[in-house]
Write a protein that holds these residues in place. Structure first.
Motif, PDB file in Angstrom:
ATOM      1  N   VAL A 186       0.849  -1.197   0.000  1.00 48.20           N
ATOM      2  CA  VAL A 186       0.000   0.000   0.000  1.00 48.20           C
ATOM      3  C   VAL A 186       0.881   1.243   0.000  1.00 48.20           C
ATOM      4  O   VAL A 186       1.753   1.395   0.861  1.00 48.20           O
ATOM      5  N   GLU A 187       0.659   2.126  -0.967  1.00 44.35           N
ATOM      6  CA  GLU A 187       1.333   3.423  -0.986  1.00 44.35           C
ATOM      7  C   GLU A 187       0.276   4.478  -0.650  1.00 44.35           C
ATOM      8  O   GLU A 187      -0.437   4.981  -1.524  1.00 44.35           O
ATOM      9  N   LEU A 188       0.181   4.782   0.660  1.00 43.36           N
ATOM     10  CA  LEU A 188      -0.923   5.606   1.154  1.00 43.36           C
ATOM     11  C   LEU A 188      -0.974   6.993   0.517  1.00 43.36           C
ATOM     12  O   LEU A 188      -2.044   7.484   0.151  1.00 43.36           O
ATOM     13  N   ASP A 189       0.188   7.624   0.372  1.00 46.34           N
ATOM     14  CA  ASP A 189       0.197   8.990  -0.168  1.00 46.34           C
ATOM     15  C   ASP A 189      -0.364   9.022  -1.586  1.00 46.34           C
ATOM     16  O   ASP A 189      -1.159   9.897  -1.945  1.00 46.34           O
ATOM     17  N   ASN A 249      -4.093   8.355  -1.554  1.00 46.17           N
ATOM     18  CA  ASN A 249      -4.787   9.561  -1.055  1.00 46.17           C
ATOM     19  C   ASN A 249      -4.864  10.639  -2.115  1.00 46.17           C
ATOM     20  O   ASN A 249      -5.907  11.278  -2.296  1.00 46.17           O
ATOM     21  N   TYR A 271      -1.444   0.107  -4.983  1.00 43.55           N
ATOM     22  CA  TYR A 271      -1.991  -0.978  -4.163  1.00 43.55           C
ATOM     23  C   TYR A 271      -1.762  -2.273  -4.935  1.00 43.55           C
ATOM     24  O   TYR A 271      -2.047  -2.352  -6.122  1.00 43.55           O
ATOM     25  N   ILE A 287      -8.861   1.884   3.431  1.00 47.19           N
ATOM     26  CA  ILE A 287      -7.423   1.638   3.623  1.00 47.19           C
ATOM     27  C   ILE A 287      -6.719   2.924   4.038  1.00 47.19           C
ATOM     28  O   ILE A 287      -5.893   2.939   4.959  1.00 47.19           O
ATOM     29  N   THR A 288      -7.048   4.034   3.372  1.00 50.79           N
ATOM     30  CA  THR A 288      -6.331   5.286   3.669  1.00 50.79           C
ATOM     31  C   THR A 288      -6.722   5.837   5.041  1.00 50.79           C
ATOM     32  O   THR A 288      -5.945   6.542   5.679  1.00 50.79           O
TER      33      THR A 288
END
Ligand code: SF4
Length: 520
Positions: free
Chosen positions: A305-308, A311, A437, A517-518
Motif C-alpha cells: 500500500v502506498e498511502l500517499d 490519497n 496498491y 485503507i487510507t
C-alpha cells in the motif's frame, strides 16, 4: 469492458484451422496444414494432435461461433471468384475425389475447399483458381479473418504450395485474402471491398525453401513412439494460444513466476532454473520495482500500500462520480451500415452515480434488446443520465473513450456530449497499474476481474455471464440468432444486466475499499 476482446481476432484464425480439422475425419498420421502449423508452434502439440488427440481439451461452445463466422467469411470470399464449384467438405474421400475430377476438367473453374493429398501430406485450399495467365496452372488463394498479413499465414501458404506441387499440380501465383478493416458497410456487404487480395508469391519463397526439411522433421515427430518432452515457454501463446495450456501448465503452483508483471521471458527462465514460486525468487535475480513488490507480497502474504499516492488519487476525484462501463459486439462482418469489420459497437452500459464521498449510489442501465443498430439509443440513454459535472470513472478508460469518440463521429448531434464525457474521464485502473496498491491475490494482473475479489472479496465466480467475451457471444446469440427461446433470451438479458452492473458496482466497492485503507 472486456480486455480479452482484444485477443479475439488473433485467436480466430488458429482456432478455425483446428476446428475444421476436428470436423473432418481422416488418417490421424497425415500431416495436414493445421498440423504443420502445430509443428511450427510446438512438437509436443503436433505429436499429441496425431497420437493422443483426446487429451487435447475440447474447444468451448463459444468457439463454435468462430468456426461459423470463418465459414461465412470464406463463402463471401468465393464471390470474388465467381463461377466456381464448392466441393464436398465433410467427407474426406469425396473431397479428394471431387477435387481431382475438377482439376482434370477440360473446362477448369475455380474450386472452393479443394482438398489435395500427396503421400502423407494433405492441404485444403480455400480457393484454387485456374491461372488467368497460364493454361494448366492454378493459383492458390488463402482466406483469413485477420486484417493483416502475418508470417504464420505465409508459412501456411508455403506448405500448401509444397503439398499441391508434390501432388503434381502446377502452381502459379499465391494470394492471401484478408479482411480490409477500412471497409465501411453501405447496404449489402460488398466482398470486393471487404477483402484485400495480396499477391504473396515472392513473400512465401523464404518459407517455401525450408518447407521440405520441416515436413520431414514433423513426420518424424508424428512417428515417435512417445510424446517429446517440451518445456513450456513463450511459444505456448505464440502465434496462437495453445489448447494444451491447461495440461502443460498444470504443474505450476499458486503464485507462480509466470505471474510476474510484464515478465516476458523472465518467468520462463526462472522455471528453467527450478524456481516456480514468486516467493522463492532469489535475491540476486534482477526484478523491476513492481515485480519486486509482487515477490515481497508473496513472501509476506500482505498487500502493498502506498498511502500517499492512493490519497492523492482519491482527493483528485470531483463529485458527483459516475462509474461507467460499456459492453460491445465486434464482428468481422460489419452488421450495420456505417460500421467497419471488427468495429466495437456498444449495446449496453451500466452507470452507478455517487453524489458524495462514501454516499449512497443510484444505478442507471441500458441494454439494447432489438436486432438493429444500438448506438443511437445507447447514446441517447447515456447522455440522459451523465449530468454536466463530476468525474466519470471507468476501468481502463481508453476503451470507453474510443467508443464515445466513434459514436460522436457517427452522430453529430451527440458529438459535444461524447466529448464532454471524455473530458471528465478518470481511470480507476491507475492505482493498481502503478502498484499503489497490490494484493497477492491479484496474481500479477491489474484487471478489474482480479482486483475486485482481491480487494473486496466480491467477484464474478458463479455468475452465468462472467467475462466480456461471454457477454458479447451470448448477446449476439440471443439478439441476432434464429429460433431463440424467449425464456432463454430473457434470462441472458438478465444475466447481462447483472454482469455489467457488477462491473460498475464493483468500481464503487473498490473506491470504498481504498478509502477505508487510507483511513485505517
Ligand atoms: S502448452 Fe506449450 S508446451 Fe504444451 S503443447 Fe502447447 S505449446 Fe507445447
Amino acid at each position: 469492458m472486456s480486455e480479452e476482446n482484444l485477443y479475439q481476432e488473433e485467436r480466430s484464425d488458429g482456432l478455425l484451422e483446428f476446428l475444421i480439422e476436428t470436423k473432418v475425419r481422416r488418417d490421424p498420421k497425415l500431416l495436414t496444414k493445421s498440423k504443420f502449423l502445430n509443428g511450427l508452434q510446438c512438437p509436443k502439440l503436433l505429436w499429441t494432435r496425431c497420437n493422443a488427440p483426446l487429451e487435447i481439451p475440447e474447444p468451448t461452445a463459444a468457439l463454435q461461433k468462430v468456426f461459423d463466422t470463418g465459414h461465412l467469411v470464406s463463402e463471401l470470399a468465393t464471390r470474388c471468384f465467381p463461377g466456381g464449384v464448392h466441393v464436398q467438405e465433410d467427407d474426406f474421400l469425396k473431397n479428394l475425389a471431387e477435387t481431382q475430377a475438377l482439376l482434370a476438367s477440360k473446362d477448369p473453374k475455380p474450386i472452393y475447399e479443394a482438398g489435395i493429398k500427396a503421400g502423407r501430406l494433405y492441404a485444403r485450399a480455400d480457393i484454387l483458381r485456374p491461372s488467368p495467365e497460364k493454361p494448366g496452372v492454378w493459383d492458390v488463394i488463402e482466406v483469413k479473418c485477420s486484417t493483416k498479413c502475418k508470417d504464420v499465414y505465409l508459412q501456411d501458404i508455403a506448405f500448401q504450395r509444397y503439398c499441391y506441387e508434390q501432388a503434381g499440380i502446377r502452381i502459379g501465383r499465391c494470394y492471401l485474402m484478408h479482411v480490409n478493416n477500412t471497409y465501411v458497410r453501405d447496404g449489402d456487404i460488398n466482398p470486393h471491398e471487404l477483402f484485400t487480395l495480396l499477391d504473396v508469391t515472392e513473400e512465401i519463397k523464404p518459407f517455401y525453401g525450408v518447407t521440405p526439411s520441416l515436413v520431414k522433421g514433423f513426420l518424424d515427430i508424428i512417428d515417435m513412439p512417445a510424446c517429446p518432452h517440451i518445456s513450456i515457454r513463450e511459444h505456448c501463446r505464440d502465434p496462437y494460444e495453445c489448447q494444451m495450456i491447461p495440461i502443460c501448465w498444470a504443474f505450476l503452483p499458486r503464485e507462480h513466476v509466470l505471474e510476474l508483471y510484464r515478465g516476458k521471458s523472465k518467468g520462463f527462465d526462472l522455471i528453467d532454473q527450478g524456481v516456480l514460486r514468486l516467493k522463492d525468487i532469489p535475491d540476486n535475480v534482477k526484478l523491476s520495482a513492481n515485480q519486486q513488490i509482487q515477490r515481497v507480497c508473496a513472501i509476506t502474504q500482505q498487500p502493498h500500500v502506498e498511502l500517499d499516492e492512493i490519497n492523492t488519487f482519491i482527493k483528485s476525484l470531483r463529485y458527483p462520480l459516475y462509474f461507467m462501463d460499456f459492453e460491445t459486439i465486434f464482428e468481422v462482418l460489419p452488421r450495420f451500415n456505417g460500421t467497419r469489420p471488427y468495429q466495437q459497437i456498444p449495446f449496453q452500459f451500466s452507470v452507478h452515480i455517487q453524489r458524495t464521498p462514501g454516499g449512497p449510489v443510484e444505478h442507471h442501465a441500458f441494454l439494447h434488446k432489438k436486432a438493429d443498430d444500438p448506438r443511437l439509443e445507447f447514446i441517447k440513454a447515456l447522455s440522459a443520465c451523465m449530468g454536466q459535472e463530476g468525474d466519470v470513472v471507468a476501468y481502463n478508460q481508453s476503451f470507453e473513450k474510443l467508443r464515445l469518440k466513434e459514436i460522436g463521429e457517427q452522430f453529430p448531434a451527440y458529438r459535444q456530449c461524447c466529448e464532454d464525457i471524455n473530458l471528465r474521464l478518470v481511470d480507476l485502473l491507475v492505482p493498481f497499474q502503478k502498484f499503489y496498491y497490490y494484493h497477492p491475490d491479484e496474481h500479477g494482473s491489474a484487471s478489474l476481474k482480479k482486483v475486485l475479489p482481491a480487494l473486496t472479496g466480491k467477484g464474478y465466480e458463479g455468475m452465468p455471464i462472467a467475462d466480456g467475451g461471454q457477454a458479447t457471444s451470448e448477446y449476439s446469440r440471443v439478439t441476432y440468432g434464429a429460433g431463440v427461446d424467449p425464456i432463454d433470451r430473457a434470462k441472458v438479458y438478465a444475466d447481462l444486466e447483472a454482469y455489467c452492473g457488477l462491473d460498475t458496482g464493483g468500481m464503487v466497492d473498490i473506491l470504498t475499499a481504498l478509502r477505508v485503507i487510507t483511513k485505517g
